[in-house]
Scaffold this active site. Structure first.
Site, PDB file in Angstrom:
ATOM      1  N   GLU A   1       0.840  -1.217   0.000  1.00  0.00           N
ATOM      2  CA  GLU A   1       0.000   0.000   0.000  1.00  0.00           C
ATOM      3  C   GLU A   1       0.867   1.255   0.000  1.00  0.00           C
ATOM      4  O   GLU A   1       2.080   1.194   0.225  1.00  0.00           O
ATOM      5  CB  GLU A   1      -0.931  -0.004   1.217  1.00  0.00           C
ATOM      6  CG  GLU A   1      -0.211   0.065   2.549  1.00  0.00           C
ATOM      7  CD  GLU A   1      -1.013   0.773   3.633  1.00  0.00           C
ATOM      8  OE1 GLU A   1      -1.496   1.889   3.388  1.00  0.00           O
ATOM      9  OE2 GLU A   1      -1.120   0.207   4.737  1.00  0.00           O
TER      10      GLU A   1
ATOM     11  N   LYS B   1      -4.112  -1.588  15.453  1.00  0.00           N
ATOM     12  CA  LYS B   1      -3.771  -0.792  16.632  1.00  0.00           C
ATOM     13  C   LYS B   1      -4.952  -0.738  17.568  1.00  0.00           C
ATOM     14  O   LYS B   1      -6.099  -0.760  17.138  1.00  0.00           O
ATOM     15  CB  LYS B   1      -3.447   0.639  16.215  1.00  0.00           C
ATOM     16  CG  LYS B   1      -2.124   0.782  15.562  1.00  0.00           C
ATOM     17  CD  LYS B   1      -1.677   2.237  15.630  1.00  0.00           C
ATOM     18  CE  LYS B   1      -0.318   2.390  15.024  1.00  0.00           C
ATOM     19  NZ  LYS B   1      -0.383   2.487  13.568  1.00  0.00           N
TER      20      LYS B   1
HETATM   21  N1  PSU Z   1      -3.051   1.723  10.571  1.00  0.00           N
HETATM   22  C1  PSU Z   1      -1.745   1.972  10.774  1.00  0.00           C
HETATM   23  N2  PSU Z   1      -1.040   2.680   9.859  1.00  0.00           N
HETATM   24  C2  PSU Z   1      -1.629   3.152   8.714  1.00  0.00           C
HETATM   25  C3  PSU Z   1      -3.019   2.873   8.503  1.00  0.00           C
HETATM   26  C4  PSU Z   1      -3.680   2.158   9.448  1.00  0.00           C
HETATM   27  O1  PSU Z   1      -1.212   1.558  11.788  1.00  0.00           O
HETATM   28  O2  PSU Z   1      -0.954   3.809   7.906  1.00  0.00           O
HETATM   29  C5  PSU Z   1      -3.663   3.327   7.226  1.00  0.00           C
HETATM   30  C6  PSU Z   1      -3.834   2.131   6.270  1.00  0.00           C
HETATM   31  O3  PSU Z   1      -3.616   2.585   4.942  1.00  0.00           O
HETATM   32  C7  PSU Z   1      -5.281   1.733   6.459  1.00  0.00           C
HETATM   33  C8  PSU Z   1      -5.919   3.080   6.692  1.00  0.00           C
HETATM   34  O4  PSU Z   1      -5.830   1.071   5.358  1.00  0.00           O
HETATM   35  O5  PSU Z   1      -4.994   3.787   7.513  1.00  0.00           O
HETATM   36  C9  PSU Z   1      -7.267   3.000   7.365  1.00  0.00           C
HETATM   37  O6  PSU Z   1      -7.853   4.266   7.386  1.00  0.00           O
HETATM   38  P1  PSU Z   1      -9.369   4.439   7.861  1.00  0.00           P
HETATM   39  O7  PSU Z   1      -9.373   4.066   9.317  1.00  0.00           O
HETATM   40  O8  PSU Z   1      -9.670   5.876   7.620  1.00  0.00           O
HETATM   41  O9  PSU Z   1     -10.181   3.514   7.020  1.00  0.00           O
END
Ligand code: PSU
Ligand code: MN
Length: 308
Positions: A30, A164
């Protein structure tokens, strides 16, 4: 969609296309982690080293992104540098994807849109740091990451260090169960919590051999059980953070987010940034270490799967 249709929108790097044609192992990566997950220049270093780990193992890396409206599967070094430095990059979940393409914009792929991209390109494995999930308080905010819905519907194995505890890990596992997504622990019986090896949430299946996970992928999809598999790979002991330190940092970050009225797509990047600040940057080193650890497992899994 036919390939000629897809070519209107997507550039697959030559080495990626050749590997896919020859049924050689390819792993998708990603780019939100590059553009919005880590500061420069650690983000470039991390992105390049992940690719190097894969190449060394004989696996072709396919970092995903949208640049000037073109969906990229496999980035050049300059493109990685661009994703790491430009301020003009939208964090793109599924709802953003077509808008960014249609308007010639730049988008960093989250797990959700990395899965969308991998699906279009035909790549069965994605490596990331941590997946998004059900946020704490989702019963009132309804903040549930699109990552989970793409996992529910795409045939892909996603290697991660769990999620997390800025999220509600228990609810995330329940949600995945509802949508039929197996979550398997690699060398663990417990869902890891990204910075730490344990979350207190038991997993149903422990796997110790990447080849057996490849068997699971094959069996699932051969049986017509469409959708993803989460491979939860705990951070190495030596790189893990102190549970009390990280939990305190997360509590503080959540408190600040509420005070500042942060919500929606800003929520995850805000929390990640605050945790980094509160821990004085030590969380960044752990974050990088677990991404490398996941990349190594992804490489082994891709090789085993390509042999099936
Ligand atoms: N969790 C992490 N680091 C990240 C992300 C999540 O520890 O960089 C990023 C990933 O790209 C994940 C996104 O797909 O955040 C999720 O965002 P949201 O909660 O807005 O869907
Ligand atoms: Mn969200």
């Amino acid at each position: 969609m036919t390939l000629s249709n897809l070519e209107q929108y997507m550039d697959i790097a030559q080495e990626v296309q050749e590997a896919l044609d020859a049924k050689k192992p390819v792993v998708a990566l990603e780019s939100t982690i590059i553009s919005h997950g880590m500061p420069y220049p650690k983000n470039v270093e991390m992105a390049k080293h992940c690719e190097a780990i894969l190449r060394e193992a004989g696996v072709v890396p396919a970092t995903t992104a949208i640049i000037n409206g073109r969906i990229k599967v496999g980035l050049t070094e300059d493109e990685i540098e661009f994703m790491a430095t430009s301020k003009d990059i939208i964090k793109s979940s599924t709802r953003d994807y077509a808008h960014i393409v249609a308007n010639g914009l730049n988008g960093a792929t989250t797990v959700a849109t990395s899965i969308v991209t991998a699906r279009l390109a035909g790549i069965p494995i994605l490596v990331t740091g941590g997946i998004g999930g059900v946020h704490r308080g989702a019963e009132t905010t309804m903040d549930i990451s699109r990552d989970l819905q793409e996992l529910a519907t795409s045939d892909i194995a996603v290697v991660c260090a769990g999620c997390k505890s800025i999220l509600d890990i228990g609810l995330t596992l329940e949600y995945l169960e509802t949508f039929g997504v197996p979550v398997v622990g690699y060398e663990t019986e417990e869902m890891p919590a990204f910075f730490t090896r344990r979350s207190g949430h038991k997993l149903d299946y422990r796997y110790d051999d990447p080849a057996k996970i490849a068997d699971l992928m094959k069996a699932k999809w051969n049986l017509g059980l469409h959708g993803g598999i989460v491979v939860a790979n705990p951070i190495p002991e030596k790189d893990a953070m102190d549970e009390v330190v990280i939990e305190k940092a997360i509590e503080e970050a959540l408190h600040d987010a509420e005070k500042e009225g942060i919500s929606g797509k800003e929520s995850t990047p805000f929390l990640l940034q605050r945790v980094l600040e509160v821990t004085g940057g030590s969380s960044l080193e752990s974050n990088i270490a677990l991404v490398y650890n996941n990349t190594k497992l992804g490489a082994a899994l891709a090789k085993a799967y390509a042999e099936r």
